[in-house]
Motif scaffolding. Sequence first.
Motif, PDB file in Angstrom:
ATOM      1  N   VAL A   2      54.146 -44.741  34.174  1.00  0.00           N
ATOM      2  CA  VAL A   2      54.494 -45.729  33.162  1.00  0.00           C
ATOM      3  C   VAL A   2      54.173 -47.109  33.733  1.00  0.00           C
ATOM      4  CG1 VAL A   2      56.416 -46.801  31.924  1.00  0.00           C
ATOM      5  CG2 VAL A   2      56.256 -44.305  32.065  1.00  0.00           C
TER       6      VAL A   2
ATOM      7  N   THR B  15      53.230 -46.287  28.235  1.00  0.00           N
ATOM      8  CA  THR B  15      54.578 -46.825  28.060  1.00  0.00           C
ATOM      9  C   THR B  15      55.695 -45.798  28.192  1.00  0.00           C
ATOM     10  OG1 THR B  15      54.420 -46.521  25.661  1.00  0.00           O
ATOM     11  CG2 THR B  15      53.765 -48.675  26.559  1.00  0.00           C
ATOM     12  N   LYS B  16      55.334 -44.510  28.221  1.00  0.00           N
ATOM     13  CA  LYS B  16      56.394 -43.502  28.320  1.00  0.00           C
ATOM     14  C   LYS B  16      55.911 -42.322  29.161  1.00  0.00           C
ATOM     15  CE  LYS B  16      55.207 -41.307  23.921  1.00  0.00           C
ATOM     16  NZ  LYS B  16      53.989 -41.916  23.555  1.00  0.00           N
ATOM     17  N   PRO B  17      56.853 -41.680  29.868  1.00  0.00           N
ATOM     18  CA  PRO B  17      56.455 -40.508  30.655  1.00  0.00           C
ATOM     19  C   PRO B  17      56.168 -39.320  29.741  1.00  0.00           C
ATOM     20  CG  PRO B  17      58.819 -40.911  30.882  1.00  0.00           C
ATOM     21  CD  PRO B  17      58.262 -42.016  30.040  1.00  0.00           C
ATOM     22  N   GLY B  18      55.367 -38.402  30.249  1.00  0.00           N
ATOM     23  CA  GLY B  18      55.044 -37.198  29.490  1.00  0.00           C
ATOM     24  C   GLY B  18      53.546 -36.987  29.423  1.00  0.00           C
TER      25      GLY B  18
ATOM     26  N   GLN C  22      49.947 -37.020  27.529  1.00  0.00           N
ATOM     27  CA  GLN C  22      49.217 -37.721  26.475  1.00  0.00           C
ATOM     28  C   GLN C  22      47.811 -37.143  26.418  1.00  0.00           C
ATOM     29  OE1 GLN C  22      50.751 -41.959  27.635  1.00  0.00           O
ATOM     30  NE2 GLN C  22      49.872 -42.072  25.597  1.00  0.00           N
TER      31      GLN C  22
ATOM     32  N   PRO D  86      57.321 -41.162  35.391  1.00  0.00           N
ATOM     33  CA  PRO D  86      58.149 -42.367  35.228  1.00  0.00           C
ATOM     34  C   PRO D  86      57.658 -43.476  36.159  1.00  0.00           C
ATOM     35  CG  PRO D  86      59.519 -40.417  35.465  1.00  0.00           C
ATOM     36  CD  PRO D  86      58.097 -39.997  35.749  1.00  0.00           C
TER      37      PRO D  86
END
Length: 188
Positions: A55, A100-103, A105, A127
């Motif tokens: 992030v 902008t966010k963990p995970g 994409q 993160p």
Amino acid sequence: MALTKKNMFFTSLLILVTLFGVAIGGTVHKVGDSKGWTMIDVDYEAWASSRTFQVGDSLVFSYNNNFHDVTEVTHNDFQLCESSKPLVTYNTGSDSIILTKPGVQQFICGVPGHCKSGQKLQIHVLPAYLGHVAAPVPGPVRSPSSSSSPSPANAPQQHQMAPSPLQSGASKSASWIGFSLLALILAF
């Protein structure tokens, strides 16, 4: 009085940059390196597996927008190379996307046939970097002061500490130093 408020503002800014500097300076990843976002001679799976995404980092897609685009899609649409229900579509030819966010994409080229030819990218975003974190490395560690060796079954389990694989490279350090210096200059 105004000078005191100005100094107080810049001192507060310096403290914030010091405490949260990492969030300001993420790594910039040029997708496909020098070849950019294309369907010719780039293995995006291998490219992504050689990097750590966090992030605050950003992806830069460079491509000829007469022939390509960047379409962010769901996992299912990524697997099917389906671009008809995009989450977001970019088409400037030089798109910078901040993570902008963990995970996970996923990005594909929405031009028919390009995704199925390999112009697709899936990344796992971690993160934000939280400093130097030590990760345990399994394996027994002998104490140099012990002269007797307990049997392996009765020995207490000990672990060595090693640097975290999440430590980042020079790009984050350079950003951190640059923003800290900027804050120091502005404070005076």
